[in-house]
Design a protein around this motif. Structure first.
Motif, short mmCIF file in Angstrom:
data_model
loop_
_atom_site.label_atom_id
_atom_site.label_comp_id
_atom_site.label_asym_id
_atom_site.label_seq_id
_atom_site.Cartn_x
_atom_site.Cartn_y
_atom_site.Cartn_z
N GLN A 144 0.82 -1.22 0.00
CA GLN A 144 0.00 0.00 0.00
C GLN A 144 0.86 1.27 0.00
O GLN A 144 0.44 2.31 0.49
N ASN A 197 2.20 5.67 -7.10
CA ASN A 197 2.56 4.92 -5.90
C ASN A 197 3.05 3.51 -6.23
O ASN A 197 3.78 2.90 -5.44
N TYR A 198 2.66 3.01 -7.39
CA TYR A 198 3.02 1.64 -7.75
C TYR A 198 4.51 1.47 -8.03
O TYR A 198 5.00 0.34 -8.07
N ARG A 258 5.39 -0.20 -4.90
CA ARG A 258 4.50 -1.24 -4.38
C ARG A 258 5.08 -2.61 -4.69
O ARG A 258 5.59 -2.85 -5.79
#
Length: 184
Positions: free
Chosen positions: A118, A131-132, A135
């Motif tokens: 997350q 954000n990935y 991740r």
């Protein structure tokens, strides 16, 4: 015992898939492929039952990385499958891990990067595709050698564009595309 061994194997397989499909496959880190194909990435699955044990494991891994030649082990991934379901708790732990580097007088020799299922950059929405880039299937403490980072950056014409290129790649891929990477 067999169940625990199977869980460790499953964690390692998922991490390897993430490395191959996302980190290397999407070229999110242009420096990862070289050390990965040379088998210089050490992956260890944490068995820590609490934070004290986790710090002990991290300390062992920091010392082990420093004790080996970089041609044998260039970087370490400490994978933490059974702790830190909450990203903010993990982020706090990473701050403490950085403090451990300082306490061990390892700043300038080692550096910590973090990955989490997350992961969220400050100022972004939770579902923002940027954000990935950080991740991963599990919380991961990535320990890197500063000298290796310096060599990698020196060989890359403009390392500052990596982040921008990663965002463009992920925006083109989208969340559904990202999830599709890991379907077997």
């Amino acid at each position: 015992m067999v169940e625990q061994e199977q869980q460790i194997e499953d964690v390692l397989v998922a991490t390897q898939l993430w490395l191959e499909k996302a980190v290397i496959g999407l070229n999110l880190c242009p420096f990862a492929k070289a050390v990965y194909v040379k088998q210089q990435v050490h992956c260890v699955v944490s068995a820590a039952a609490n934070e004290a044990e986790l710090f002990s494991e991290l300390k062992v891994e920091l010392e082990a990385l420093l004790s080996m030649d970089s041609q044998v082990r260039d970087t370490t991934l400490l994978i933490i499958p059974n702790r830190f379901g909450d990203f903010l708790d993990f982020n706090d732990f990473i701050g403490e891990a950085d403090a451990l580097l300082e306490d061990m007088d390892l700043e300038g020799e080692l550096q910590i990067a973090s990955f989490h299922p997350q992961f969220q950059f400050a100022g972004t929405d939770v579902d923002d595709v940027s954000n990935y880039t950080n991740r991963a299937p599990y919380p991961i403490v990535h320990v890197l050698r500063e000298a290796s980072i310096d060599r990698a950056v020196a060989s890359f014409p403009d390392a500052s564009v990596i982040y921008e290129r990663n965002i463009e790649t992920l925006e083109a891929l989208g969340v559904v595309g990202w999830q599709g990477l890991f379907k077997v």
